[in-house]
Design a protein around this motif. Structure first.
Motif, PDB file in Angstrom:
ATOM      1  N   ASN A  82       0.827  -1.209   0.000  1.00 16.53           N
ATOM      2  CA  ASN A  82       0.000   0.000   0.000  1.00 16.53           C
ATOM      3  C   ASN A  82       0.859   1.256   0.000  1.00 16.53           C
ATOM      4  O   ASN A  82       0.557   2.228  -0.695  1.00 16.53           O
ATOM      5  CB  ASN A  82      -0.915   0.002   1.222  1.00 16.53           C
ATOM      6  N   ALA A  83       1.943   1.221   0.779  1.00 23.00           N
ATOM      7  CA  ALA A  83       2.825   2.390   0.866  1.00 23.00           C
ATOM      8  C   ALA A  83       3.441   2.708  -0.492  1.00 23.00           C
ATOM      9  O   ALA A  83       3.475   3.867  -0.917  1.00 23.00           O
ATOM     10  CB  ALA A  83       3.920   2.137   1.904  1.00 23.00           C
ATOM     11  N   LEU A  84       3.894   1.681  -1.187  1.00 20.47           N
ATOM     12  CA  LEU A  84       4.536   1.905  -2.494  1.00 20.47           C
ATOM     13  C   LEU A  84       3.530   2.377  -3.536  1.00 20.47           C
ATOM     14  O   LEU A  84       3.836   3.230  -4.372  1.00 20.47           O
ATOM     15  CB  LEU A  84       5.258   0.636  -2.962  1.00 20.47           C
ATOM     16  N   ALA A  85       2.318   1.836  -3.457  1.00 20.73           N
ATOM     17  CA  ALA A  85       1.265   2.262  -4.387  1.00 20.73           C
ATOM     18  C   ALA A  85       0.926   3.735  -4.151  1.00 20.73           C
ATOM     19  O   ALA A  85       0.804   4.521  -5.095  1.00 20.73           O
ATOM     20  CB  ALA A  85       0.027   1.393  -4.212  1.00 20.73           C
ATOM     21  N   LEU A  86       0.820   4.101  -2.891  1.00 18.01           N
ATOM     22  CA  LEU A  86       0.481   5.483  -2.552  1.00 18.01           C
ATOM     23  C   LEU A  86       1.626   6.429  -2.932  1.00 18.01           C
ATOM     24  O   LEU A  86       1.398   7.513  -3.468  1.00 18.01           O
ATOM     25  CB  LEU A  86       0.161   5.574  -1.052  1.00 18.01           C
ATOM     26  N   GLN A  87       2.845   6.007  -2.681  1.00 17.56           N
ATOM     27  CA  GLN A  87       4.003   6.829  -3.040  1.00 17.56           C
ATOM     28  C   GLN A  87       4.009   7.101  -4.541  1.00 17.56           C
ATOM     29  O   GLN A  87       4.180   8.240  -4.989  1.00 17.56           O
ATOM     30  CB  GLN A  87       5.310   6.120  -2.656  1.00 17.56           C
ATOM     31  N   ASP A  88       3.806   6.051  -5.315  1.00 22.84           N
ATOM     32  CA  ASP A  88       3.805   6.196  -6.769  1.00 22.84           C
ATOM     33  C   ASP A  88       2.742   7.201  -7.211  1.00 22.84           C
ATOM     34  O   ASP A  88       2.990   8.074  -8.037  1.00 22.84           O
ATOM     35  CB  ASP A  88       3.548   4.827  -7.411  1.00 22.84           C
ATOM     36  N   CYS A  89       1.565   7.069  -6.631  1.00 20.49           N
ATOM     37  CA  CYS A  89       0.453   7.935  -7.005  1.00 20.49           C
ATOM     38  C   CYS A  89       0.725   9.394  -6.620  1.00 20.49           C
ATOM     39  O   CYS A  89       0.456  10.314  -7.395  1.00 20.49           O
ATOM     40  CB  CYS A  89      -0.805   7.413  -6.326  1.00 20.49           C
ATOM     41  N   LEU A  90       1.290   9.600  -5.444  1.00 26.14           N
ATOM     42  CA  LEU A  90       1.601  10.965  -4.990  1.00 26.14           C
ATOM     43  C   LEU A  90       2.682  11.580  -5.869  1.00 26.14           C
ATOM     44  O   LEU A  90       2.622  12.758  -6.219  1.00 26.14           O
ATOM     45  CB  LEU A  90       2.062  10.942  -3.527  1.00 26.14           C
ATOM     46  N   GLU A  91       3.663  10.775  -6.231  1.00 18.15           N
ATOM     47  CA  GLU A  91       4.769  11.323  -7.030  1.00 18.15           C
ATOM     48  C   GLU A  91       4.330  11.623  -8.462  1.00 18.15           C
ATOM     49  O   GLU A  91       4.812  12.570  -9.069  1.00 18.15           O
ATOM     50  CB  GLU A  91       5.979  10.395  -6.961  1.00 18.15           C
ATOM     51  N   ARG A  92       3.386  10.833  -8.970  1.00 18.44           N
ATOM     52  CA  ARG A  92       2.842  11.153 -10.295  1.00 18.44           C
ATOM     53  C   ARG A  92       2.094  12.470 -10.265  1.00 18.44           C
ATOM     54  O   ARG A  92       1.899  13.115 -11.282  1.00 18.44           O
ATOM     55  CB  ARG A  92       1.934  10.020 -10.790  1.00 18.44           C
ATOM     56  N   LYS A  93       1.656  12.870  -9.095  1.00 19.59           N
ATOM     57  CA  LYS A  93       0.996  14.170  -8.954  1.00 19.59           C
ATOM     58  C   LYS A  93       2.013  15.257  -8.646  1.00 19.59           C
ATOM     59  O   LYS A  93       1.661  16.387  -8.287  1.00 19.59           O
ATOM     60  CB  LYS A  93      -0.079  14.110  -7.874  1.00 19.59           C
ATOM     61  N   GLY A  94       3.290  14.888  -8.701  1.00 15.68           N
ATOM     62  CA  GLY A  94       4.350  15.877  -8.580  1.00 15.68           C
ATOM     63  C   GLY A  94       4.817  16.198  -7.178  1.00 15.68           C
ATOM     64  O   GLY A  94       5.483  17.211  -6.959  1.00 15.68           O
ATOM     65  N   HIS A  95       4.466  15.351  -6.217  1.00 17.30           N
ATOM     66  CA  HIS A  95       4.899  15.674  -4.857  1.00 17.30           C
ATOM     67  C   HIS A  95       5.926  14.672  -4.328  1.00 17.30           C
ATOM     68  O   HIS A  95       5.671  13.477  -4.286  1.00 17.30           O
ATOM     69  CB  HIS A  95       3.707  15.745  -3.918  1.00 17.30           C
ATOM     70  N   PHE A  96       7.099  15.179  -3.935  1.00 16.80           N
ATOM     71  CA  PHE A  96       8.150  14.296  -3.425  1.00 16.80           C
ATOM     72  C   PHE A  96       7.676  13.537  -2.194  1.00 16.80           C
ATOM     73  O   PHE A  96       7.050  14.115  -1.303  1.00 16.80           O
ATOM     74  CB  PHE A  96       9.422  15.081  -3.089  1.00 16.80           C
ATOM     75  N   THR A  97       7.994  12.269  -2.191  1.00 15.66           N
ATOM     76  CA  THR A  97       7.511  11.384  -1.135  1.00 15.66           C
ATOM     77  C   THR A  97       8.613  10.424  -0.715  1.00 15.66           C
ATOM     78  O   THR A  97       9.419  10.005  -1.547  1.00 15.66           O
ATOM     79  CB  THR A  97       6.308  10.565  -1.672  1.00 15.66           C
ATOM     80  N   ARG A  98       8.679  10.110   0.559  1.00 19.18           N
ATOM     81  CA  ARG A  98       9.610   9.087   1.033  1.00 19.18           C
ATOM     82  C   ARG A  98       8.844   8.034   1.798  1.00 19.18           C
ATOM     83  O   ARG A  98       7.954   8.367   2.588  1.00 19.18           O
ATOM     84  CB  ARG A  98      10.664   9.691   1.968  1.00 19.18           C
ATOM     85  N   VAL A  99       9.219   6.767   1.573  1.00 18.56           N
ATOM     86  CA  VAL A  99       8.656   5.690   2.377  1.00 18.56           C
ATOM     87  C   VAL A  99       9.708   5.278   3.389  1.00 18.56           C
ATOM     88  O   VAL A  99      10.873   5.112   3.037  1.00 18.56           O
ATOM     89  CB  VAL A  99       8.258   4.474   1.503  1.00 18.56           C
ATOM     90  N   GLN A 100       9.299   5.170   4.632  1.00 21.40           N
ATOM     91  CA  GLN A 100      10.202   4.652   5.672  1.00 21.40           C
ATOM     92  C   GLN A 100       9.551   3.421   6.290  1.00 21.40           C
ATOM     93  O   GLN A 100       8.390   3.458   6.683  1.00 21.40           O
ATOM     94  CB  GLN A 100      10.453   5.711   6.751  1.00 21.40           C
ATOM     95  N   SER A 101      10.340   2.356   6.366  1.00 21.91           N
ATOM     96  CA  SER A 101       9.792   1.101   6.853  1.00 21.91           C
ATOM     97  C   SER A 101      10.358   0.704   8.205  1.00 21.91           C
ATOM     98  O   SER A 101      11.549   0.878   8.465  1.00 21.91           O
ATOM     99  CB  SER A 101      10.093  -0.004   5.840  1.00 21.91           C
ATOM    100  N   ALA A 102       9.487   0.166   9.050  1.00 22.23           N
ATOM    101  CA  ALA A 102       9.922  -0.306  10.369  1.00 22.23           C
ATOM    102  C   ALA A 102      10.583  -1.677  10.266  1.00 22.23           C
ATOM    103  O   ALA A 102      11.206  -2.146  11.207  1.00 22.23           O
ATOM    104  CB  ALA A 102       8.732  -0.363  11.314  1.00 22.23           C
TER     105      ALA A 102
END
Ligand code: UDP
Length: 236
Positions: A82-102
């Motif tokens: 879910n995190a990677l899917a959301l990151q991809d979608c946010l970045e396609r909208k032009g917003h830098f995103t980072r995923v951090q995993s526990a």
């Protein structure tokens, strides 16, 4: 005018699955990403905890006889999808995103490092926290409570499909009454199903406010940031 500068948004896995109830619904993902980017573009620092219930829930595996901890680890790994899917979608909208995993998954995300997460937020990057707390027997709601405190968020915004907290399940009871405000102890003592008790007590002990709201109500996220009373507010 913005009431909040740094927020922790909790997006459950279920919210991503749409009507299918399983997996990721792309149109829903788009909708969610659009609302998030709109808020981020106001200059608000947005951190997100994603759930995994649309793919795997620890308890359901345990009911079928799986070892609970193993099943929980599956749940935590599921949140990464879910995190990677959301990151991809946010970045396609032009917003830098980072995923951090526990849980270390170095090829696809950064490890969770609190100071680094805060730095990303200061640079207005959206930070997505994956893999829950990294520990079995916890939930992503508890993760939201934990991370919100760690990063010094102003509030936790819990996005659901319902427009707030009711005295009973509004899907099943027509006469269910919505609360505008509740205290932590009311949530716990009345057994209201908002967040699990661990999450609520962690918020109570640190006076971290929670707003439960319907993410699919137009501009709800943005309106909360602007100080409008949307959904149900839980505080002391
Ligand atoms: N989980 C866990 N530890 C955590 C967070 C999550 O073991 O710190 C596991 C747990 O099995 C849970 C699953 O990951 O059922 C998915 O998370 P959750 O049920 O909170 O997702 P949501 O209900 O938000 O979709």
């Amino acid at each position: 005018m913005m009431k909040y500068q740094r927020v922790l948004l909790k997006v459950s896995g279920e919210a991503l699955s749409g009507s299918a109830g399983f997996g990721i619904d792309n149109s829903i993902l788009e909708e969610i990403a659009k609302e998030i980017v709109a808020v981020a573009e106001m200059g608000v620092e947005v951190a997100i905890v994603v759930g995994g219930g649309n793919i795997h829930r620890g308890v359901s595996g345990a009911i079928k006889g799986m070892d609970r901890a193993s099943s929980d680890y599956m749940g935590m790994v599921a949140t990464m999808l879910n995190a990677l899917a959301l990151q991809d979608c946010l970045e396609r909208k032009g917003h830098f995103t980072r995923v951090q995993s526990a849980i270390d998954m170095r090829e696809v995300s950064e490890p969770y490092i609190r100071r680094r997460a805060v730095r990303h937020l200061e640079k207005k990057r959206i930070v997505i926290f994956a893999a829950g707390t990294g520990n079995p027997y916890f939930t992503t709601d508890t993760t939201a409570a934990l991370r919100a405190n760690e990063i010094g968020a102003d509030i936790i915004l819990k996005a659901t499909k319902v427009d707030g907290i009711y005295d009973k399940d509004p899907m099943e009871n027509k006469d269910a009454v919505k609360y505008d405000q509740l205290t932590y102890s009311e949530v716990i003592s009345q057994g209201l199903k908002v967040m699990d008790t661990t999450a609520v007590t962690l918020c109570m002990e640190n006076q971290m406010k929670i707003v439960v709201f319907n993410f699919f109500e137009k501009d709800a996220f943005k309106r909360i940031i602007q100080g409008e009373a949307v959904g149900t507010l839980v505080q002391r």
